[in-house]
Design a protein around this motif. Structure first.
Motif, PDB file in Angstrom:
ATOM      1  N   CYS A  80       0.813  -1.218   0.000  1.00 16.65           N
ATOM      2  CA  CYS A  80       0.000   0.000   0.000  1.00 16.65           C
ATOM      3  C   CYS A  80       0.847   1.269   0.000  1.00 16.65           C
ATOM      4  CB  CYS A  80      -0.922   0.012   1.215  1.00 16.65           C
ATOM      5  SG  CYS A  80      -2.157  -1.274   1.190  1.00 16.65           S
ATOM      6  N   LYS A  81       2.178   1.081  -0.050  1.00 18.06           N
ATOM      7  CA  LYS A  81       3.116   2.211  -0.009  1.00 18.06           C
ATOM      8  C   LYS A  81       2.916   3.056   1.259  1.00 18.06           C
ATOM      9  CE  LYS A  81       3.620   2.639  -5.036  1.00 18.06           C
ATOM     10  NZ  LYS A  81       3.875   1.353  -5.365  1.00 18.06           N
ATOM     11  N   GLU A  82       2.655   2.376   2.373  1.00 17.56           N
ATOM     12  CA  GLU A  82       2.448   3.043   3.659  1.00 17.56           C
ATOM     13  C   GLU A  82       3.520   2.675   4.680  1.00 17.56           C
ATOM     14  OE1 GLU A  82      -1.497   2.171   4.978  1.00 17.56           O
ATOM     15  OE2 GLU A  82      -2.415   3.233   3.291  1.00 17.56           O
ATOM     16  N   PHE A  83       4.596   2.005   4.210  1.00 15.75           N
ATOM     17  CA  PHE A  83       5.651   1.605   5.130  1.00 15.75           C
ATOM     18  C   PHE A  83       6.346   2.841   5.690  1.00 15.75           C
ATOM     19  CE2 PHE A  83      10.114   0.814   6.031  1.00 15.75           C
ATOM     20  CZ  PHE A  83      10.001  -0.175   6.988  1.00 15.75           C
ATOM     21  N   ASP A  84       6.604   2.825   7.011  1.00 13.35           N
ATOM     22  CA  ASP A  84       7.311   3.916   7.683  1.00 13.35           C
ATOM     23  C   ASP A  84       8.283   3.298   8.679  1.00 13.35           C
ATOM     24  OD1 ASP A  84       8.194   6.192   8.963  1.00 13.35           O
ATOM     25  OD2 ASP A  84       6.214   6.800   9.680  1.00 13.35           O
ATOM     26  N   TRP A  85       9.558   3.654   8.557  1.00  9.41           N
ATOM     27  CA  TRP A  85      10.573   3.101   9.455  1.00  9.41           C
ATOM     28  C   TRP A  85      10.282   3.420  10.914  1.00  9.41           C
ATOM     29  CZ3 TRP A  85      13.672  -0.713   9.174  1.00  9.41           C
ATOM     30  CH2 TRP A  85      14.229  -1.090   7.956  1.00  9.41           C
TER      31      TRP A  85
END
Length: 102
Positions: A80-85
């Motif tokens: 979903c292109k929602e990855f956050d480190w």
């Protein structure tokens, strides 16, 4: 609950079959997720590359079950292109982030 065999190999086979794009790895007695991720904050790298994400859980039956669920969650965030480190970094690694003081 996750159904099926609770081995790293069996979990990774289920993840591959579901096209999750994340694998579970065991290093010593701890579990990690492996995926192609964006560079970590403050990294000198600029392109996505294979990285391990520490789950900070033991390689026991409960840990393996949790690792499979976390792999599916991480795969969904990436898709979903929602990855956050920030969701996965240690507090020590985040200590250079500016915060407000009261």
């Amino acid at each position: 609950m996750v159904k099926g065999k609770l081995t790293v190999e069996a979990i990774n086979e289920r993840l591959r079959s579901a096209n999750v794009g994340v694998a579970v790895r065991q290093k010593g007695n701890r579990l990690y997720l492996r995926a192609t991720l964006p560079p970590k904050p403050n990294s000198h790298k600029i392109q996505f590359h294979q990285q391990d994400v520490s789950l900070k859980i033991y390689a026991n039956p409960a840990g393996l079950e949790r690792a499979e669920a976390e792999a599916r969650k991480l795969g969904a965030l990436i898709a979903c292109k929602e990855f956050d480190w920030q969701l996965y970094l240690d507090r020590e690694e985040n200590s250079d982030i500016a915060t407000c003081q009261a």
